[in-house]
Design a protein around this motif. Structure first.
Motif, PDB file in Angstrom:
ATOM      1  N   GLY A   1      -4.059   8.703  -4.488  1.00 52.80           N
ATOM      2  CA  GLY A   1      -5.137   8.874  -5.459  1.00 52.80           C
ATOM      3  C   GLY A   1      -5.488   7.628  -6.225  1.00 52.80           C
ATOM      4  O   GLY A   1      -6.517   7.589  -6.908  1.00 52.80           O
ATOM      5  N   TRP A   2      -4.664   6.597  -6.164  1.00 53.13           N
ATOM      6  CA  TRP A   2      -5.002   5.358  -6.858  1.00 53.13           C
ATOM      7  C   TRP A   2      -6.183   4.685  -6.170  1.00 53.13           C
ATOM      8  O   TRP A   2      -6.280   4.671  -4.931  1.00 53.13           O
ATOM      9  CB  TRP A   2      -3.809   4.410  -6.873  1.00 53.13           C
ATOM     10  CG  TRP A   2      -2.869   4.648  -8.020  1.00 53.13           C
ATOM     11  CD1 TRP A   2      -2.674   5.816  -8.699  1.00 53.13           C
ATOM     12  CD2 TRP A   2      -1.989   3.691  -8.610  1.00 53.13           C
ATOM     13  NE1 TRP A   2      -1.732   5.646  -9.684  1.00 53.13           N
ATOM     14  CE2 TRP A   2      -1.288   4.345  -9.649  1.00 53.13           C
ATOM     15  CE3 TRP A   2      -1.716   2.354  -8.362  1.00 53.13           C
ATOM     16  CZ2 TRP A   2      -0.332   3.717 -10.440  1.00 53.13           C
ATOM     17  CZ3 TRP A   2      -0.766   1.699  -9.142  1.00 53.13           C
ATOM     18  CH2 TRP A   2      -0.084   2.376 -10.175  1.00 53.13           C
ATOM     19  N   ASP A   3      -7.065   4.139  -6.972  1.00 57.97           N
ATOM     20  CA  ASP A   3      -8.228   3.410  -6.473  1.00 57.97           C
ATOM     21  C   ASP A   3      -7.747   2.087  -5.889  1.00 57.97           C
ATOM     22  O   ASP A   3      -7.354   1.173  -6.619  1.00 57.97           O
ATOM     23  CB  ASP A   3      -9.212   3.186  -7.622  1.00 57.97           C
ATOM     24  CG  ASP A   3     -10.504   2.512  -7.165  1.00 57.97           C
ATOM     25  OD1 ASP A   3     -10.473   1.804  -6.141  1.00 57.97           O
ATOM     26  OD2 ASP A   3     -11.521   2.685  -7.851  1.00 57.97           O
ATOM     27  N   ARG A   4      -7.780   1.975  -4.553  1.00 59.65           N
ATOM     28  CA  ARG A   4      -7.273   0.769  -3.905  1.00 59.65           C
ATOM     29  C   ARG A   4      -8.114  -0.458  -4.265  1.00 59.65           C
ATOM     30  O   ARG A   4      -7.597  -1.579  -4.339  1.00 59.65           O
ATOM     31  CB  ARG A   4      -7.251   0.957  -2.399  1.00 59.65           C
ATOM     32  CG  ARG A   4      -5.920   1.387  -1.778  1.00 59.65           C
ATOM     33  CD  ARG A   4      -5.198   2.465  -2.500  1.00 59.65           C
ATOM     34  NE  ARG A   4      -3.922   2.798  -1.868  1.00 59.65           N
ATOM     35  CZ  ARG A   4      -3.126   3.773  -2.279  1.00 59.65           C
ATOM     36  NH1 ARG A   4      -3.463   4.492  -3.338  1.00 59.65           N
ATOM     37  NH2 ARG A   4      -1.980   4.020  -1.659  1.00 59.65           N
ATOM     38  N   ALA A   5      -9.414  -0.270  -4.474  1.00 55.35           N
ATOM     39  CA  ALA A   5     -10.260  -1.408  -4.839  1.00 55.35           C
ATOM     40  C   ALA A   5      -9.877  -1.931  -6.219  1.00 55.35           C
ATOM     41  O   ALA A   5      -9.849  -3.153  -6.445  1.00 55.35           O
ATOM     42  CB  ALA A   5     -11.731  -0.983  -4.818  1.00 55.35           C
ATOM     43  N   ARG A   6      -9.576  -1.042  -7.136  1.00 57.18           N
ATOM     44  CA  ARG A   6      -9.156  -1.476  -8.468  1.00 57.18           C
ATOM     45  C   ARG A   6      -7.817  -2.211  -8.383  1.00 57.18           C
ATOM     46  O   ARG A   6      -7.627  -3.238  -9.051  1.00 57.18           O
ATOM     47  CB  ARG A   6      -9.051  -0.274  -9.406  1.00 57.18           C
ATOM     48  CG  ARG A   6      -8.395  -0.596 -10.737  1.00 57.18           C
ATOM     49  CD  ARG A   6      -8.531   0.520 -11.746  1.00 57.18           C
ATOM     50  NE  ARG A   6      -9.874   0.512 -12.336  1.00 57.18           N
ATOM     51  CZ  ARG A   6     -10.181   1.143 -13.467  1.00 57.18           C
ATOM     52  NH1 ARG A   6      -9.259   1.833 -14.111  1.00 57.18           N
ATOM     53  NH2 ARG A   6     -11.399   1.087 -13.951  1.00 57.18           N
TER      54      ARG A   6
ATOM     55  N   ASP B   1       0.815  -1.221   0.000  1.00 59.79           N
ATOM     56  CA  ASP B   1       0.000   0.000   0.000  1.00 59.79           C
ATOM     57  C   ASP B   1       0.850   1.274   0.000  1.00 59.79           C
ATOM     58  O   ASP B   1       0.541   2.235  -0.709  1.00 59.79           O
ATOM     59  CB  ASP B   1      -0.945   0.001   1.200  1.00 59.79           C
ATOM     60  CG  ASP B   1      -1.932   1.150   1.144  1.00 59.79           C
ATOM     61  OD1 ASP B   1      -2.832   1.111   0.293  1.00 59.79           O
ATOM     62  OD2 ASP B   1      -1.781   2.109   1.936  1.00 59.79           O
TER      63      ASP B   1
ATOM     64  N   PHE C   1      -4.551   3.069 -14.155  1.00 60.60           N
ATOM     65  CA  PHE C   1      -4.874   4.202 -13.281  1.00 60.60           C
ATOM     66  C   PHE C   1      -4.680   5.550 -13.968  1.00 60.60           C
ATOM     67  O   PHE C   1      -4.556   6.571 -13.308  1.00 60.60           O
ATOM     68  CB  PHE C   1      -4.031   4.105 -12.002  1.00 60.60           C
ATOM     69  CG  PHE C   1      -4.317   2.861 -11.217  1.00 60.60           C
ATOM     70  CD1 PHE C   1      -5.331   2.840 -10.275  1.00 60.60           C
ATOM     71  CD2 PHE C   1      -3.613   1.686 -11.449  1.00 60.60           C
ATOM     72  CE1 PHE C   1      -5.617   1.679  -9.556  1.00 60.60           C
ATOM     73  CE2 PHE C   1      -3.891   0.528 -10.744  1.00 60.60           C
ATOM     74  CZ  PHE C   1      -4.904   0.520  -9.801  1.00 60.60           C
TER      75      PHE C   1
END
Length: 477
Positions: A334-339, A328, A365
């Motif tokens: 700003g990156w979508d953690r779910a994606r 992490d 992303f």
């Protein structure tokens, strides 16, 4: 103090934490835990000109990273050598009173001049029988006895030193401050160290230290000198020439467990390695199996490529939840953690370092409508077949006509397989151009899993952009 053998790790806080020091610490830690003893951390901080508090913190943090924890009952410290100066000086005075040491008023230059005149190397014992007392500028020297000193080494066996090759070494400088050798021995005695396990480079000092132990009325500890670490040129690892800072490997995404496993195999091979066909072991297995008598004598090659191979295996074996937690901090804000979590199971086998993860999936992303930067060589290779434009057109039509609900890895792969039959090509060739069009490069995560995460609209858009470029290239030709 606790019962059982007492091992010590005694680094100087004068720079980043050396991987060789980390290996020494792990050897001592493994032995202390397996034998029910104590690991003593002593910070040898008497070099005031080079010591800095942040280096001390770095040592403690680095040890904690590789699993040597102050919370463990086998851990003691940290002790600081600078706080024991009075004990060092007192021991020197006892040596003087017993006749084991004497004062000398020769300057360093005078020692060199006499050596040159006599055709010898080093100090010639000039003040041995002059009966000098302490005075300004006078050093206190140890009176090296005649004969031989035999160092009984758990790794190297008995090592015999001819005392005639050892000059009367300095215990106290001309300003009265203790030399490292004296401080080191006095601290070991005061802390009841029973075993000294360290790198081979310290072996030449060992007969001097053993003489001091005996002159101060104590039996010497059990010695063990493990092989030094060398680089590809088989030269000793150097801070000036090689990447040796443990922190740098940690910061670039080497896992602690991988680093520990690799360091423990430098100069020692777990007995079950050949039977299992692997050098990957848990810490508990390494701790149980490590024996000093099995350590080799040859210098150990610190092979970064092999370390990375260890790390790749450890990343591959991580539970996905643990991998997501570990990586992490490497992901951009700003990156979508779910994606990322959706693609993560498909990239763990491809990563060599945690820090590689963003670069492997960055194409997922990009802001909506942003095209990936396409590698020219990959584009040229993917578009070279004469059927590339037609296949790309068929892929765009097929993927664009899929129902949104059916946009899945299995459907995307089956659709591509149906198309490739028309061109009598294999799947690897069929997906080459779509891969470059969508990701910008010829290698990366499994294509169909990546397309599922990217989504239908953006996938088709990028494929259409690539088709436009391809038509433009054809028109130019």
């Amino acid at each position: 103090m606790s019962s059982g053998p007492r091992f010590r790790f005694a680094p100087s806080p004068t720079g980043s934490f050396h991987v060789g020091g980390a290996r020494t610490a792990l050897h001592n830690w493994a032995l202390a835990r397996r034998l029910g003893g104590t690991f003593v951390l002593r910070i040898e901080d008497t070099d005031e000109a080079r010591n800095r508090p942040e280096w001390t913190e770095g040592i403690i943090d680095a040890l904690a990273w590789i699993g040597i924890s102050a919370d463990d009952p086998h851990f003691e410290g940290p002790h600081f050598q600078s706080g024991h100066a009075d004990a060092h000086v007192a021991a020197a005075q006892r040596l003087h009173e017993s006749g084991a040491a004497y004062y000398c008023d020769l300057t360093g230059q005078q020692v060199q001049d006499r050596a040159k005149e006599l055709g010898i190397t080093g100090y010639d014992g000039y003040s041995r029988d002059r009966g000098l007392e302490a005075g300004p500028g006078r050093v206190l020297r140890f009176r090296v006895p005649e004969g031989h000193t035999v160092v009984r080494d758990a790794v190297r066996g008995d090592v015999d030193f001819d005392n005639s090759t050892i000059e009367d070494f300095v215990l106290l400088r001309g300003n009265g401050t203790p030399m490292f050798l004296l401080a080191n021995v006095v601290d070991d005695i005061e802390m009841q160290i029973s075993d000294v396990v360290r790198a081979e480079e310290h072996l030449p000092n060992t007969p001097k230290q053993q003489m001091l132990w005996e002159a101060l009325g104590h039996d010497a500890p059990r010695w063990a000198h493990v092989p030094v670490l060398v680089n590809e040129q088989r030269k000793k690892l150097s801070k000036r020439r090689d990447k040796v800072a443990l922190e740098s490997y940690r910061d670039e995404g080497i896992l602690a467990d991988a680093m520990v496993n690799y360091l423990m195999t430098l100069g020692w091979t777990p007995p079950r390695s050949e039977e299992l066909g692997s050098e990957i072991f848990t810490w508990s297995e390494l701790e149980d199996e490590f024996r000093l008598e099995d350590v080799t004598l040859s210098p150990a090659f610190f092979d970064v490529k092999k370390l990375v191979a260890f790390n790749k295996q450890y990343i591959k074996n991580m539970p996905i939840a643990a991998f997501l937690d570990a990586v992490d901090s490497e992901l951009p804000d700003g990156w979508d953690r779910a994606r990322f979590a959706a693609i993560a199971p498909h990239i763990v086998e491809r990563l060599e370092r945690l820090g590689d993860a963003p670069g492997v999936v960055d194409f997922l992303f990009l802001p909506d409508g942003t095209d990936p930067e396409i590698d020219a060589a990959s584009w040229d290779k993917a578009t070279k077949p004469e059927w590339s434009a037609a296949l790309l057109s068929d892929v765009i039509e097929a993927y664009g006509s899929l129902d949104t609900d059916s946009w899945s890895t299995d459907v995307l792969k089956t659709t591509m397989e149906d198309l490739m039959g028309r061109y009598e090509i294999k799947l690897g060739k069929a997906q080459a151009l779509p891969r470059v069009a969508v990701t910008g490069r010829s290698v990366g995560p499994p294509l169909f899993e990546a397309l599922e995460v990217l989504g239908q609209a953006e996938t088709v858009r990028r494929l259409q952009v690539a088709a436009t470029i391809l038509r433009s290239d054809a028109a130019t030709d």
